[in-house]
Design a protein around this motif. Sequence first.
Motif, PDB file in Angstrom:
ATOM      1  N   ARG A  96       0.851  -1.194   0.000  1.00  0.00           N
ATOM      2  CA  ARG A  96       0.000   0.000   0.000  1.00  0.00           C
ATOM      3  C   ARG A  96       0.882   1.237   0.000  1.00  0.00           C
ATOM      4  N   ALA A  97       0.454   2.268  -0.734  1.00  0.00           N
ATOM      5  CA  ALA A  97       1.265   3.475  -0.853  1.00  0.00           C
ATOM      6  C   ALA A  97       1.380   4.234   0.457  1.00  0.00           C
ATOM      7  N   ASP A  98       0.400   4.098   1.344  1.00  0.00           N
ATOM      8  CA  ASP A  98       0.427   4.849   2.597  1.00  0.00           C
ATOM      9  C   ASP A  98       1.230   4.142   3.693  1.00  0.00           C
ATOM     10  N   ILE A  99       1.812   2.995   3.403  1.00  0.00           N
ATOM     11  CA  ILE A  99       2.680   2.302   4.359  1.00  0.00           C
ATOM     12  C   ILE A  99       4.111   2.590   3.951  1.00  0.00           C
ATOM     13  N   ALA A 100       4.813   3.339   4.803  1.00  0.00           N
ATOM     14  CA  ALA A 100       6.118   3.885   4.436  1.00  0.00           C
ATOM     15  C   ALA A 100       7.253   3.018   4.950  1.00  0.00           C
ATOM     16  N   ASP A 103       7.847   1.859   8.734  1.00  0.00           N
ATOM     17  CA  ASP A 103       6.610   1.531   9.444  1.00  0.00           C
ATOM     18  C   ASP A 103       6.625   0.064   9.856  1.00  0.00           C
ATOM     19  N   ARG A 147       4.823   3.828  14.244  1.00  0.00           N
ATOM     20  CA  ARG A 147       3.674   3.807  13.340  1.00  0.00           C
ATOM     21  C   ARG A 147       3.454   2.375  12.871  1.00  0.00           C
ATOM     22  N   HIS A 149       0.579  -0.743  11.286  1.00  0.00           N
ATOM     23  CA  HIS A 149      -0.618  -1.060  10.520  1.00  0.00           C
ATOM     24  C   HIS A 149      -0.969  -2.522  10.775  1.00  0.00           C
ATOM     25  N   ARG A 175      -6.543  -6.036  -0.814  1.00  0.00           N
ATOM     26  CA  ARG A 175      -6.191  -5.244   0.375  1.00  0.00           C
ATOM     27  C   ARG A 175      -5.208  -5.963   1.303  1.00  0.00           C
ATOM     28  N   ASN A 206       8.683  -0.774  -1.089  1.00  0.00           N
ATOM     29  CA  ASN A 206       7.344  -0.987  -1.615  1.00  0.00           C
ATOM     30  C   ASN A 206       7.400  -2.077  -2.674  1.00  0.00           C
TER      31      ASN A 206
END
Length: 243
Positions: A96-100, A103, A147, A149, A175, A206
């Motif tokens: 996912r792009a929002d998981i950096a 993290d 952070r 997820h 997902r 990523n």
Amino acid sequence: MTDFLPITKIPRTGLPAHALVVGDPDRASAVAELLDGAALIGQNREYRTFAGTWRGVPVVVSSHGVGGAGAVCQFAELAEAGVHTFVRFGTAGALRADIADGDLVVAEAAVRDDGVTQQLIHPEFPAYATPEAVLALAGAAAAHGLRAHRGVVWTRAAFSPMVLRLPVADYVAARVIAIEMELSTLLVFAALRGLRAGGVLVIDGNAAVDNDNPTGYNPHRQVVTDAVAAGSRAALDALVELT
């Protein structure tokens, strides 16, 4: 009969009940340096195992190398020697792009594409983390200000595609949030043995687009190193909560 087990060369009996398992032997050594009274208790091939205490609780830290087939040998010997609670602490690629990078991902379950558990139990059997482990890992990450997820991860046997393309887009659409190489093997093994298991992973890149040139992959960056150091302590905290 010898007094150690054949693959990991750990003692046959008497190990602590709690184990943090990692892929890299050097990571096992680094985590062991955080423990009180750490001692090397077994070393063979990719398997390097230490015993010590964390916050007064006896624990094992042990490396299993890359891939589920070798890792399950370690899990089985640790269980035979006394371990009943496992936490895998490793690295993963985000889907996912929002998981950096840096993290954490706390696995609730895993896609069984590991190449080994299909030979242990029917493919319909799920790979699920012990709920208490999920909560402990998420809570420990929050307590350390990291952070994190939660979600499903993909455990895949192949590191990169060759002639056959790998279904990255399908799992992104479903997902699934990260990809790694050993966790579903641990979760299925633990479920079949009636043991407890969970996993927390540091994101080191990523992987939403399959990389045809795996030599360009670079996990050796400061953001990953710092997250591994902080995540080690969080993972140990969660492990010893699972008493």
